[in-house]
Design a protein around this motif. Structure first.
Motif: not given
Length: 221
Positions: A45-68
């Motif tokens: 559980x500790x490893x999941x709490x530590x690693x899953x957010x890191x994976x999400x942060x550096x793979x799924x999370x990054x995005x660039x939103x270009x609006x008006x």
């Protein structure tokens, strides 16, 4: 006044890689929690709490939103919102970054630089120039499915790339689009304001909790 449709830029390779890593972590972690003995479930559980957010942060999370009116950059640990009036430049080197008029620089994690893509684009440009030179001299271009004078669809003469613009790597093409929006909207009244930066506490919090829990378990032996 130029109108700009909202655009979202993300890295497909990062999305695929992150999804696979999360699937692997879920499979191993849940199995350890359900079937593990002793402190194994808590450690998992500790490893999941530590690693899953890191994976999400550096793979799924990054995005660039270009609006008006503004550019919103969602990086692994921060969210930066820059009104177009505050953007001084968009630079491409070994990384892509936006530079605010204050001089602060923010990397665009969702738009990675691909040196391989740049090399492929350069080769396409070389091939296009060769085709143009051949067309100017009245020669037929060899290539395509049938060799002499036939393009990839069987048409005689140079390939269709003759009328295309300069070849650009995907990341460089996206940066060109962002520069066009910056030039079109930088002076707009609604595109003014202050740059805001917010830390991603939804990522930092679980990582800190997992690190503390793992440290306690290791200390207890």
């Amino acid at each position: 006044m130029t109108t700009v449709n909202d655009r979202i830029y993300r890295s497909p390779m990062a999305l695929v890689g992150g999804t696979l890593l999360l699937a692997l972590a879920a499979w191993l972690g849940i199995d350890a929690i359900v079937n593990g003995a002793g402190r194994t479930p808590w450690t998992a559980l500790a490893v999941l709490l530590l690693s899953v957010p890191v994976v999400v942060a550096y793979t799924l999370r990054p995005a660039v939103y270009a609006g008006e009116d503004r550019l919103r950059v969602r990086n692994p640990l921060r969210v930066v919102v820059l009104p177009w009036g505050q953007v001084a430049s968009l630079r491409s080197g070994y990384t892509n970054e936006v530079v605010a008029k204050s001089g602060d620089r923010y990397q665009l994690w969702a738009i990675p630089v691909s040196l391989r893509g740049r090399k492929k684009a350069a080769r396409r440009d070389d091939r296009r120039r060769a085709e143009q030179e051949a067309a100017a001299s009245g020669k037929k271009v060899r290539g395509g499915l049938f060799g002499s004078g036939m393009g990839s669809l069987g048409h005689e003469g140079p390939a269709s790339t003759l009328n295309d613009g300069p070849a650009r790597a995907e990341g460089d093409r996206i940066m060109d689009e962002l520069r066009q929006i910056m030039e079109a909207r930088g002076q707009a009244a609604t595109a003014q304001g202050e740059v805001t930066v917010r830390w991603a506490y939804e990522i930092v919090g679980p990582v800190a909790a997992g690190a503390v829990l793992l440290a306690v378990l290791l200390a207890l032996g």
